[in-house]
Motif scaffolding. Structure first.
Motif, PDB file in Angstrom:
ATOM      1  N   CYS A  79      -2.146  -0.555  -5.477  1.00 42.00           N
ATOM      2  CA  CYS A  79      -1.557  -1.103  -4.250  1.00 42.00           C
ATOM      3  C   CYS A  79      -1.070   0.004  -3.319  1.00 42.00           C
ATOM      4  N   THR A  80      -1.709   1.172  -3.403  1.00 37.13           N
ATOM      5  CA  THR A  80      -1.400   2.269  -2.498  1.00 37.13           C
ATOM      6  C   THR A  80      -2.709   2.804  -1.917  1.00 37.13           C
ATOM      7  N   ALA A  81      -2.579   3.592  -0.859  1.00 37.71           N
ATOM      8  CA  ALA A  81      -3.702   4.391  -0.369  1.00 37.71           C
ATOM      9  C   ALA A  81      -3.508   5.772  -0.970  1.00 37.71           C
ATOM     10  N   PRO A  82      -4.207   6.113  -2.055  1.00 38.51           N
ATOM     11  CA  PRO A  82      -3.899   7.327  -2.809  1.00 38.51           C
ATOM     12  C   PRO A  82      -4.150   8.598  -2.016  1.00 38.51           C
ATOM     13  N   PRO A 153      -8.660  -6.137   2.695  1.00 46.68           N
ATOM     14  CA  PRO A 153      -9.298  -7.338   2.140  1.00 46.68           C
ATOM     15  C   PRO A 153      -8.931  -7.613   0.687  1.00 46.68           C
ATOM     16  N   VAL A 154      -8.533  -6.561  -0.058  1.00 50.19           N
ATOM     17  CA  VAL A 154      -8.190  -6.754  -1.470  1.00 50.19           C
ATOM     18  C   VAL A 154      -6.695  -6.864  -1.690  1.00 50.19           C
ATOM     19  N   GLU A 285      -6.820 -10.708  -6.704  1.00 49.74           N
ATOM     20  CA  GLU A 285      -7.437 -12.019  -6.921  1.00 49.74           C
ATOM     21  C   GLU A 285      -6.800 -13.081  -6.041  1.00 49.74           C
ATOM     22  N   ALA A 286      -5.506 -12.912  -5.766  1.00 50.51           N
ATOM     23  CA  ALA A 286      -4.774 -13.948  -5.044  1.00 50.51           C
ATOM     24  C   ALA A 286      -4.856 -13.830  -3.535  1.00 50.51           C
TER      25      ALA A 286
END
Length: 474
Positions: A79-82, A153-154, A285-286
């Protein structure tokens, strides 16, 4: 650091190299520098943030830059932009992150109004997941705010966590306070030591903003906002009651009383020590990605008071598809949060019953019964109504809500809470004493409930059957 560019940001830039990276266009500019969309040697898109030249010229800054970049590289990509790379190229200091395609949270809320339902829940979980990954690497974000959360989108992705201590150099040089007042913790406003608890405070502000369309301490001049942050209670009117208790805890003025980012994640998903990998998968997924065209054109927002979105069916089908016990619990746990006082639907409770249990007067309130396909999610609360009374809820319910059953209107069928591998998809019962006026909130999920069943009985142990409870569509 990246996201949907505005029309002004799509202008081609001079092709001078930034280290080994070829800039394509300018994406935006902040207090620390300018962000470009660029290509690496393999032609892949990346986001490159070039620090301000007056900062990069300072030896102290360059030392901090190396240290912070190494710390940021340790952050897991959940859940980050690494952070992919960092470099010092002559007078340029730059950070390279994965390019995330999507608008930022502030653009979406300003264009489309507050978020609700499954996307608000996924946002809360996603940002908590990112903070957990960041904090485990020993990094403090220090500037978590809506513009630093991209809605890909994810799912949501947190950016700009690689410049935590670098901001101090700019603050020392200019005397300015680095950060956004509406999302700044009280200890930062007071000039005290900043810890990971400040990010948790910012999480509460971000979730409140996303769910109501306004920062919880308002807008205005920096001094006025910071005064409210340090002295006033947050304005959480209109925030989903399922999230409100946890947001209130995150916004405690005392950093020592706030939950950690991992505790946020555990509470949101109803489990202990939730792995960031599993939480990231659940969010992906949600998530229902916002419509980027409506954000880019800044479509006229609809009335925000009427815009609480219904949970999408995609949430339920997506989360159920994850074949782990955590995912089974998350079907409801991500939407149900126990707290101080029972949550109610906007229309109020749907049924109540009163009874004494071992001499203690109690009131059961069915707050809602919401259908998602053939699944029904039940929320209820039990209040101690007598004076000078003490009650141990586990005397009545045990360790969880597994004994609360749904009953068909004609009494011919009974539906126990759903379970997987003998684990109930229901809320835990607190192991503590409740005093007069206290309320415990409970929830449970039921599967295989026929589509035509619009009402049901709720069989509560120790109280008996509460009949004619309406089931609403989620």
């Amino acid at each position: 650091m990246n996201g949907q560019p505005s029309s002004e940001e799509t202008t081609s830039v001079h092709r001078r190299m930034i280290g080994p990276y070829v800039p394509v266009r300018r994406l935006g500019e902040g207090g620390m520098g300018i962000v470009y969309l660029a290509h690496d040697r393999a032609g892949r898109q990346v986001a490159v943030k070039v620090m301000r030249p007056e900062l990069a010229a300072q030896e102290e800054f360059r030392g901090r830059f190396r240290k912070e970049a190494e710390a940021a590289k340790r952050v897991a990509r959940f859940c980050t932009a690494p952070l992919l790379d960092a470099g010092l190229d002559g007078e340029q200091a730059y950070l390279v992150t994965e390019y995330v395609e999507g608008p930022d949270l502030s653009s979406v809320v300003e264009a489309q109004g507050p978020m609700g339902g499954s996307n608000l829940d996924a946002l809360a979980v996603g940002v908590a997941t990112a903070l957990s990954a960041i904090h485990r690497a020993g990094v403090v974000h220090r500037d978590l705010k809506p513009s630093n959360i991209l809605l890909a989108p994810v799912g949501p992705r947190v950016i700009d966590f690689g410049i935590a201590q670098l901001a101090d150099t700019l603050a020392e040089r200019t005397g300015a306070v680095i950060g956004t007042p509406s999302y700044m913790a009280p200890e930062r406003a007071r000039g005290e030591t900043v810890t990971a608890a400040a990010d948790v405070f910012a999480w509460g502000c971000v979730v409140a903003y996303a769910g109501t369309g306004r920062p919880p301490f308002g807008r205005g001049a920096a001094a006025e906002v910071l005064y409210r942050v340090t002295n006033h209670v947050p304005d959480l009117k209109g925030l989903d009651e399922r999230l409100r208790p946890l947001v209130e805890r995150a916004l405690d003025k005392d950093p020592g009383r706030r939950p950690s980012s991992q505790e946020l994640l555990d509470r949101l998903l109803g489990r202990e020590e939730v792995a960031v990998e599993a939480a990231t998968r659940i969010v992906s997924e949600a998530w229902t990605s916002p419509n980027p065209s409506s954000v880019a054109t800044r479509a006229e927002p609809v009335s925000r008071a009427l815009r609480a979105a219904k949970p999408s069916r995609r949430l339920w089908s997506g989360v159920i598809a994850v074949s782990v016990v955590l995912a089974a619990a998350a079907v409801v746990a991500a939407l149900q949060f126990g707290g101080d006082g029972g949550a109610t639907t906007p229309e109020g409770p749907v049924a109540t019953a009163a009874k004494q249990f071992k001499g203690t007067p109690l009131q059961v309130t069915v707050d809602s019964a919401t259908r998602h396909g053939t699944s029904v999610n039940l929320r209820l609360s039990v209040k101690v109504t007598g004076t000078e009374q003490r009650w141990w809820p586990r005397d009545l319910f045990g360790e969880d809500a597994s004994e609360i059953n749904l009953v068909a209107p004609d009494g011919t069928a009974k539906y126990p809470p759903a379970g997987k591998d003998d684990v109930c998809v229901c809320g835990p019962v607190p192991a503590q004493w409740f005093e007069s006026g206290d309320t415990v909130s409970l929830w449970a999920s039921y599967t295989g409930v026929p589509d035509g069943m619009d009402t049901a009985g709720v069989d509560v142990p120790g109280f008996g059957l509460i009949t004619d409870v309406p089931i609403s569509e989620g």
